[in-house]
Scaffold this active site. Structure first.
Site, PDB file in Angstrom:
ATOM      1  N   LYS A  90      -2.046  -1.631  -1.726  1.00  0.00           N
ATOM      2  CA  LYS A  90      -2.595  -1.314  -2.977  1.00  0.00           C
ATOM      3  C   LYS A  90      -4.385  -0.910  -2.928  1.00  0.00           C
ATOM      4  O   LYS A  90      -4.971   0.141  -3.834  1.00  0.00           O
ATOM      5  CB  LYS A  90      -2.550  -2.556  -4.015  1.00  0.00           C
ATOM      6  CG  LYS A  90      -1.288  -2.863  -4.554  1.00  0.00           C
ATOM      7  CD  LYS A  90      -0.529  -1.672  -5.348  1.00  0.00           C
ATOM      8  CE  LYS A  90       0.723  -2.336  -5.884  1.00  0.00           C
ATOM      9  NZ  LYS A  90       1.196  -1.100  -6.915  1.00  0.00           N
ATOM     10  N   GLU A 112      -3.987  -2.673 -14.616  1.00  0.00           N
ATOM     11  CA  GLU A 112      -2.820  -3.740 -14.960  1.00  0.00           C
ATOM     12  C   GLU A 112      -2.220  -4.259 -13.637  1.00  0.00           C
ATOM     13  O   GLU A 112      -2.533  -3.443 -12.594  1.00  0.00           O
ATOM     14  CB  GLU A 112      -1.703  -3.076 -15.672  1.00  0.00           C
ATOM     15  CG  GLU A 112      -0.601  -2.362 -14.762  1.00  0.00           C
ATOM     16  CD  GLU A 112      -1.363  -1.125 -13.739  1.00  0.00           C
ATOM     17  OE1 GLU A 112      -0.472  -1.009 -12.854  1.00  0.00           O
ATOM     18  OE2 GLU A 112      -1.999  -0.636 -14.416  1.00  0.00           O
ATOM     19  N   SER A 378       4.778  -3.604   2.890  1.00  0.00           N
ATOM     20  CA  SER A 378       3.660  -3.186   1.718  1.00  0.00           C
ATOM     21  C   SER A 378       3.000  -4.282   1.530  1.00  0.00           C
ATOM     22  O   SER A 378       1.530  -4.183   0.992  1.00  0.00           O
ATOM     23  CB  SER A 378       4.392  -2.907   0.621  1.00  0.00           C
ATOM     24  OG  SER A 378       5.182  -4.062   0.079  1.00  0.00           O
TER      25      SER A 378
END
Length: 395
Positions: A90, A112, A378
């Site tokens: 991210k 969000e 991830s």
């Protein structure tokens, strides 16, 4: 066919576009007109690449998982996005978008988050670059991802619970969009996945494309070829997957596999497997596949992993699915848990529950002995320890 980039109106085939309230039009148009020129400029890239290297810790390793490879009798490589600063992919997108927001003269950032990793990454980027940060998070996700909530607050972000609907990711997006409408002049919305109105799916995919760029370079260095036989990633909205697939989607010899959250089973009524259950619709500003009733009401998704708990899929992935460019698997909660424990015991790596869905493809598809299979890991599993501990005795 060019699968990577949308057309000038933001469409990947029939999916994409910008379906937005009139009050957001100036913001979105400003982004559409300026994002490519800014992010491709030398000044932007110099600062961004320096931060990726010296702050985030890129390049992340491409690790040959010897024990996992032995078990499945194929050659498995793990792209270690879990080793990034903040513990997931991210940060690649959050840093890029916060830098872009500064270039556009914005001083307030909203985001969000579901699993909390995007919220932590955005709060981190805002702390570093000196911008105000507000994160919207579903009330249920706040409870099940408490460590990440604490991190966001420590980083100076305000965490606001979304208390409507299912109180998860979808509802956090709704609250963030409402905020953006009310504060459009000062605020940039850092969308965390390849969803939302154009140009967000393309913008996020470009920032995450560093993943597949590195995979190609690292494979070439390790085995003398740039392309694997398979790339596999989990898909909710789909940002880690978009980054993992980006430089391979136009390479016909590379097979692409996406793992969706099957929840308690595709037909259980408690699932988030959008390509199996979704129909064409508009959600959060773009046309894509959406889990919805016949009259267009969104069906509440379910997944054990907060980051995959989304009733739609990004238009980039919907196009890959429609064109049969990617093969999609539905992975149930218990299958993901099993593979999380398996990786931990075989390789000493505790994955995020989201990443465990990608690993579970190994039980669903037969690979040849000499296939080179790259799986995007991830994120790391710290945030999911409470769930893992609850299921430890069941393993």
């Amino acid at each position: 066919m060019n699968y990577k980039n949308p057309d000038e109106n933001g469409y990947y085939g029939e999916f994409g576009g910008a379906f937005i309230p009139e009050m957001l039009y100036p913001n979105v148009e400003e982004l559409q007109k300026n994002y490519l020129e800014i992010i491709e400029s030398e000044d932007f890239q110099t600062e961004y690449q320096d931060l990726l290297k010296n702050y985030v810790g890129r390049a992340t390793p491409l690790y040959f998982a010897k024990n996992l490879s032995q078990k499945y009798n194929t050659k498995i490589y793990l792209k270690r996005e879990d080793l990034n600063h903040t513990g997931a992919h991210k940060i690649n997108n959050a840093l890029g978008q916060v830098l872009l927001a500064k270039c556009l003269g914005k001083n307030r950032i909203i985001a969000e988050t579901g699993a909390g990793q995007h919220g932590v990454a955005t709060a981190t980027a805002c702390a570093l670059l000196g911008l105000e940060c507000i994160v919207y998070m579903g009330e249920i996700d706040i409870q099940r991802q408490a460590p990440n909530v604490a991190r966001m607050k420590m980083l100076g972000a305000e965490v606001i619970p979304a208390t409507s609907g299912s109180k998860t990711l979808k509802d956090a997006v709704n609250e963030a969009l409402r905020d953006w409408i009310n504060n459009s002049v000062t605020t940039h919305y850092v969308i965390g996945s390849v969803v939302g109105p154009h140009p967000f799916p393309d913008l996020v995919a470009r920032f995450q494309s560093i993943i597949s760029k590195e995979i190609r370079e690292q494979l070439n260095e390790q085995i003398g070829r740039q392309n694997p036989d398979y790339v596999i990633a989990c898909v909710g909205g789909g940002s880690n997957a978009a980054g993992t697939f980006y430089h391979f989607v136009n390479e016909e010899n590379v097979k692409i596999i996406a793992a969706e959250a099957g929840g308690l089973g595709v037909n259980s009524g408690k699932s988030a497997a959008t390509t199996f259950l979704g129909t064409l619709g508009v959600l959060h500003g773009s046309k894509s596949l959406v889990m919805q009733t016949e009259d267009g009401q969104v069906i509440e998704p379910h997944s054990i992993s907060a980051g995959l708990d989304y009733p739609g899929i990004g238009p980039f992935h919907a196009h890959l699915f429609k064109e049969n460019r990617a093969e999609f698997f539905s992975i149930n909660d218990d299958e993901a848990l099993k593979c999380a424990f398996e990786l931990t015991k075989l390789e000493g790596i505790i994955p995020a529950l989201e990443s465990a869905h990608a690993l579970a493809v190994l039980d669903k598809k037969k690979f040849n002995e000499n296939d080179v299979v790259v799986i995007c890991l991830s994120g790391r599993g710290d945030k999911d320890m409470e769930t893992y501990l609850k299921n430890l005795n069941n393993d």
